[in-house]
Design an enzyme around this catalytic site. Structure first.
Site, PDB file in Angstrom:
ATOM      1  N   HIS A 150      81.373 128.076  35.707  1.00  0.00           N
ATOM      2  CA  HIS A 150      80.467 126.813  35.131  1.00  0.00           C
ATOM      3  C   HIS A 150      79.164 127.235  34.425  1.00  0.00           C
ATOM      4  O   HIS A 150      78.252 127.944  34.917  1.00  0.00           O
ATOM      5  CB  HIS A 150      79.976 125.820  35.978  1.00  0.00           C
ATOM      6  CG  HIS A 150      81.325 125.073  36.598  1.00  0.00           C
ATOM      7  ND1 HIS A 150      81.179 123.929  37.488  1.00  0.00           N
ATOM      8  CD2 HIS A 150      82.563 125.292  36.693  1.00  0.00           C
ATOM      9  CE1 HIS A 150      82.287 123.583  37.798  1.00  0.00           C
ATOM     10  NE2 HIS A 150      83.401 124.301  37.341  1.00  0.00           N
ATOM     11  N   GLU A 158      94.852 119.410  41.981  1.00  0.00           N
ATOM     12  CA  GLU A 158      94.014 119.230  42.826  1.00  0.00           C
ATOM     13  C   GLU A 158      93.046 117.922  42.505  1.00  0.00           C
ATOM     14  O   GLU A 158      92.862 116.944  43.276  1.00  0.00           O
ATOM     15  CB  GLU A 158      93.026 120.316  43.414  1.00  0.00           C
ATOM     16  CG  GLU A 158      92.510 120.084  44.777  1.00  0.00           C
ATOM     17  CD  GLU A 158      91.041 119.813  44.455  1.00  0.00           C
ATOM     18  OE1 GLU A 158      90.134 119.927  45.629  1.00  0.00           O
ATOM     19  OE2 GLU A 158      90.393 119.511  43.473  1.00  0.00           O
ATOM     20  N   HIS A 159      92.600 118.054  41.070  1.00  0.00           N
ATOM     21  CA  HIS A 159      91.854 116.621  40.684  1.00  0.00           C
ATOM     22  C   HIS A 159      92.542 115.490  40.802  1.00  0.00           C
ATOM     23  O   HIS A 159      91.918 114.361  41.299  1.00  0.00           O
ATOM     24  CB  HIS A 159      91.313 117.069  39.486  1.00  0.00           C
ATOM     25  CG  HIS A 159      90.193 116.235  38.884  1.00  0.00           C
ATOM     26  ND1 HIS A 159      90.529 114.771  38.264  1.00  0.00           N
ATOM     27  CD2 HIS A 159      88.788 116.129  38.806  1.00  0.00           C
ATOM     28  CE1 HIS A 159      89.350 114.118  37.864  1.00  0.00           C
ATOM     29  NE2 HIS A 159      88.252 115.092  38.461  1.00  0.00           N
ATOM     30  N   ARG A 176      86.205 122.573  28.437  1.00  0.00           N
ATOM     31  CA  ARG A 176      86.990 123.475  29.045  1.00  0.00           C
ATOM     32  C   ARG A 176      87.603 124.507  28.285  1.00  0.00           C
ATOM     33  O   ARG A 176      88.273 124.012  27.407  1.00  0.00           O
ATOM     34  CB  ARG A 176      87.915 122.594  29.835  1.00  0.00           C
ATOM     35  CG  ARG A 176      88.719 123.362  31.044  1.00  0.00           C
ATOM     36  CD  ARG A 176      89.554 122.111  32.017  1.00  0.00           C
ATOM     37  NE  ARG A 176      88.429 121.448  32.693  1.00  0.00           N
ATOM     38  CZ  ARG A 176      89.048 120.254  33.139  1.00  0.00           C
ATOM     39  NH1 ARG A 176      90.160 120.061  33.085  1.00  0.00           N
ATOM     40  NH2 ARG A 176      88.177 119.509  33.940  1.00  0.00           N
ATOM     41  N   GLU A 209      78.578 120.628  29.882  1.00  0.00           N
ATOM     42  CA  GLU A 209      79.081 121.668  30.933  1.00  0.00           C
ATOM     43  C   GLU A 209      80.433 122.152  30.422  1.00  0.00           C
ATOM     44  O   GLU A 209      81.231 121.616  29.789  1.00  0.00           O
ATOM     45  CB  GLU A 209      79.404 120.554  31.970  1.00  0.00           C
ATOM     46  CG  GLU A 209      79.981 121.777  33.217  1.00  0.00           C
ATOM     47  CD  GLU A 209      80.585 121.093  34.461  1.00  0.00           C
ATOM     48  OE1 GLU A 209      79.776 121.008  35.652  1.00  0.00           O
ATOM     49  OE2 GLU A 209      81.883 120.359  34.315  1.00  0.00           O
ATOM     50  N   LYS A 216      82.854 112.183  29.297  1.00  0.00           N
ATOM     51  CA  LYS A 216      83.186 111.277  30.572  1.00  0.00           C
ATOM     52  C   LYS A 216      83.292 109.759  30.380  1.00  0.00           C
ATOM     53  O   LYS A 216      82.277 109.197  29.498  1.00  0.00           O
ATOM     54  CB  LYS A 216      82.024 111.619  31.774  1.00  0.00           C
ATOM     55  CG  LYS A 216      82.301 112.037  32.968  1.00  0.00           C
ATOM     56  CD  LYS A 216      81.077 112.189  33.608  1.00  0.00           C
ATOM     57  CE  LYS A 216      81.520 112.549  35.241  1.00  0.00           C
ATOM     58  NZ  LYS A 216      82.472 113.547  35.747  1.00  0.00           N
ATOM     59  N   ARG A 238      85.899 116.502  26.522  1.00  0.00           N
ATOM     60  CA  ARG A 238      85.963 115.236  26.539  1.00  0.00           C
ATOM     61  C   ARG A 238      84.796 114.563  27.162  1.00  0.00           C
ATOM     62  O   ARG A 238      83.846 115.395  27.532  1.00  0.00           O
ATOM     63  CB  ARG A 238      86.840 114.824  28.030  1.00  0.00           C
ATOM     64  CG  ARG A 238      86.493 115.351  29.251  1.00  0.00           C
ATOM     65  CD  ARG A 238      85.530 114.428  30.091  1.00  0.00           C
ATOM     66  NE  ARG A 238      85.231 115.007  31.342  1.00  0.00           N
ATOM     67  CZ  ARG A 238      84.132 115.409  31.681  1.00  0.00           C
ATOM     68  NH1 ARG A 238      83.063 115.418  30.678  1.00  0.00           N
ATOM     69  NH2 ARG A 238      83.641 115.764  32.683  1.00  0.00           N
ATOM     70  N   ASN A 292      93.399 126.664  36.067  1.00  0.00           N
ATOM     71  CA  ASN A 292      93.328 125.408  35.557  1.00  0.00           C
ATOM     72  C   ASN A 292      94.486 124.503  36.020  1.00  0.00           C
ATOM     73  O   ASN A 292      94.196 123.286  36.265  1.00  0.00           O
ATOM     74  CB  ASN A 292      93.428 125.137  33.905  1.00  0.00           C
ATOM     75  CG  ASN A 292      92.998 123.985  33.346  1.00  0.00           C
ATOM     76  OD1 ASN A 292      92.056 123.529  33.608  1.00  0.00           O
ATOM     77  ND2 ASN A 292      93.984 123.558  32.456  1.00  0.00           N
ATOM     78  N   ALA A 333      76.982 108.402  39.297  1.00  0.00           N
ATOM     79  CA  ALA A 333      75.656 107.926  39.621  1.00  0.00           C
ATOM     80  C   ALA A 333      75.344 107.199  41.107  1.00  0.00           C
ATOM     81  O   ALA A 333      74.457 107.456  41.686  1.00  0.00           O
ATOM     82  CB  ALA A 333      75.171 107.012  38.388  1.00  0.00           C
TER      83      ALA A 333
HETATM   84  P1  0O2 Z   1      85.457 115.235  36.549  1.00  0.00           P
HETATM   85  O1  0O2 Z   1      86.266 113.876  36.538  1.00  0.00           O
HETATM   86  O2  0O2 Z   1      86.135 116.436  36.235  1.00  0.00           O
HETATM   87  O3  0O2 Z   1      84.196 115.079  35.485  1.00  0.00           O
HETATM   88  P2  0O2 Z   1      78.169 118.683  43.321  1.00  0.00           P
HETATM   89  O4  0O2 Z   1      78.621 119.993  43.722  1.00  0.00           O
HETATM   90  O5  0O2 Z   1      79.203 117.435  43.393  1.00  0.00           O
HETATM   91  O6  0O2 Z   1      76.799 118.184  43.758  1.00  0.00           O
HETATM   92  P3  0O2 Z   1      78.510 118.444  40.523  1.00  0.00           P
HETATM   93  O7  0O2 Z   1      77.568 117.900  39.430  1.00  0.00           O
HETATM   94  O8  0O2 Z   1      79.821 117.544  40.658  1.00  0.00           O
HETATM   95  O9  0O2 Z   1      77.613 118.664  41.700  1.00  0.00           O
HETATM   96  O10 0O2 Z   1      78.836 119.980  39.929  1.00  0.00           O
HETATM   97  P4  0O2 Z   1      80.071 120.787  40.364  1.00  0.00           P
HETATM   98  O11 0O2 Z   1      80.392 120.948  41.645  1.00  0.00           O
HETATM   99  O12 0O2 Z   1      79.742 122.318  39.456  1.00  0.00           O
HETATM  100  O13 0O2 Z   1      81.366 120.133  39.611  1.00  0.00           O
HETATM  101  C1  0O2 Z   1      81.218 119.707  38.337  1.00  0.00           C
HETATM  102  C2  0O2 Z   1      82.885 119.484  37.928  1.00  0.00           C
HETATM  103  O14 0O2 Z   1      83.620 120.744  38.215  1.00  0.00           O
HETATM  104  C3  0O2 Z   1      83.482 118.433  38.575  1.00  0.00           C
HETATM  105  O15 0O2 Z   1      83.035 117.226  37.839  1.00  0.00           O
HETATM  106  C4  0O2 Z   1      85.009 118.861  38.700  1.00  0.00           C
HETATM  107  O16 0O2 Z   1      85.465 118.768  37.033  1.00  0.00           O
HETATM  108  C5  0O2 Z   1      84.786 120.300  38.585  1.00  0.00           C
HETATM  109  N1  0O2 Z   1      84.937 120.637  40.046  1.00  0.00           N
HETATM  110  C6  0O2 Z   1      84.065 121.195  41.014  1.00  0.00           C
HETATM  111  N2  0O2 Z   1      84.635 121.228  42.094  1.00  0.00           N
HETATM  112  C7  0O2 Z   1      85.868 121.081  42.041  1.00  0.00           C
HETATM  113  C8  0O2 Z   1      86.973 120.791  42.962  1.00  0.00           C
HETATM  114  O17 0O2 Z   1      87.041 121.260  44.325  1.00  0.00           O
HETATM  115  N3  0O2 Z   1      88.195 120.679  42.475  1.00  0.00           N
HETATM  116  C9  0O2 Z   1      88.328 120.449  41.188  1.00  0.00           C
HETATM  117  N4  0O2 Z   1      89.594 120.119  40.803  1.00  0.00           N
HETATM  118  N5  0O2 Z   1      87.396 120.496  40.195  1.00  0.00           N
HETATM  119  C10 0O2 Z   1      86.479 120.493  40.793  1.00  0.00           C
HETATM  120  P5  0O2 Z   1      83.544 115.954  38.521  1.00  0.00           P
HETATM  121  O18 0O2 Z   1      82.416 114.825  37.964  1.00  0.00           O
HETATM  122  O19 0O2 Z   1      83.558 115.899  39.868  1.00  0.00           O
HETATM  123  O20 0O2 Z   1      84.906 115.448  38.030  1.00  0.00           O
END
Ligand code: 0O2
Length: 263
Positions: free
Chosen positions: A121, A155-156, A78, A140, A48, A46, A149, A57
């Site tokens: 990741h 959780e998300h 993914r 990513e 964003k 996907r 997953n 941001a």
């Molecule tokens: P979305 O809606 O999925 O795109 P940070 O740790 O916040 O400084 P960043 O860039 O968020 O850094 O990196 P991180 O932690 O590696 O997370 C990247 C993505 O991994 C997230 O994107 C989530 O998709 C997933 N992720 C990370 N931590 C969690 C978690 O605790 N639970 C779930 N369900 N997903 C997680 P976004 O932008 O947060 O969300």
């Protein structure tokens, strides 16, 4: 920023996601056609949404002009695996590909996040060519098991529902279910061989059936309708008996008929 400008910015990201999903699905297909096990079970991707990009941001105090430089998951892929040990195989495979450069890796499998989140990741740099430019796009890639997953998706959505302030009683239950996911993955790993054996035999049977049906369909163009009906009846009878060796020899018999017709 105007919608049209956003569309132009996001267009190469969409291309990157589409290309990578296509390529990784092709990997699955190649394995399936050869009847061999693929460590990649499912792929999706996907770009964003604009509102999620702006929210991220805003949370990270990233000025709008730096968004594409500093947000690395605008394009996201993914990859789901059946077993934990498949994840490292997928990682190795991606490292070996010549059409992407690995930019960074974070292992949340051996070191899960505090939330209980487990996943591997990678950020890759991937080159795309649009009608107007050649661009390197960060993508990513999240690699996890189907069970991980399942947990992450639930959780998300709870994070979204509670605006990242999940009440502590729900947080506790999520931690407990993360433990359950861990033991489910361990349990599956311990019976991996049996599961794979069953899947292999199912795949082989599906592949023979597919070959037989295709050959009958090709023969129907040259053979008489009585012959085709009798082939179909024989096939259904053998299929119901379920013996793989007999189905294999039936498939060979059909191949010989094709040869006779083409000589
Ligand atoms: P979305 O809606 O999925 O795109 P940070 O740790 O916040 O400084 P960043 O860039 O968020 O850094 O990196 P991180 O932690 O590696 O997370 C990247 C993505 O991994 C997230 O994107 C989530 O998709 C997933 N992720 C990370 N931590 C969690 C978690 O605790 N639970 C779930 N369900 N997903 C997680 P976004 O932008 O947060 O969300």
């Amino acid at each position: 920023m105007e919608l049209q400008v956003w569309k132009e910015i996001l267009s190469p990201y969409e291309l990157a996601v589409d290309e990578l999903v296509l390529k990784l699905n092709h990997v699955i297909r190649e394995h399936s056609e050869k009847g061999i096990y693929c460590p990649i079970e499912q792929v999706n991707g996907r770009v964003k949404s604009i509102s999620s990009i702006l929210a991220k941001a805003n949370n990270k105090n990233i000025p709008i002009e730096d968004i594409t430089k500093r947000i690395e998951d605008i394009a996201g892929i993914r990859i789901m695996c059946q077993f934990v040990e498949d994840i490292s195989k997928v990682v190795e495979y991606l490292r070996s590909r010549s059409d992407m450069e690995i930019w960074s890796e974070v292992d949340y499998i051996t070191k899960p996040k505090e939330s209980g989140y487990r996943s591997y990741h990678m950020v890759i740099h991937y080159q795309v060519q649009t009608s107007f430019e050649t661009k390197v796009i960060p993508v990513e890639i999240q690699i996890r098991t189907l069970a991980m997953n399942f947990w992450a998706v639930i959780e998300h959505s709870l994070q979204y529902k509670y605006q990242r302030n999940i009440p502590s009683h729900i947080r506790k239950r999520l931690m407990a279910s993360a433990e359950a996911v861990l033991s489910l993955d361990n349990e599956m790993a311990s019976i991996r061989d049996e599961i794979l054996e069953a899947q292999t035999s199912f795949r082989k049977k599906a592949s023979i059936v597919h070959d037989i049906l295709e050959t009958i369909s090709n023969l129907s163009k040259v053979a008489s309708s009585e012959e085709v009906i009798s082939m179909q009846q024989e096939f259904f009878q053998l299929y119901n008996e379920g013996d793989m060796d007999i189905l294999k020899s039936f498939s060979l018999k059909l191949d010989r008929m094709v040869k006779e017709y083409t000589n």
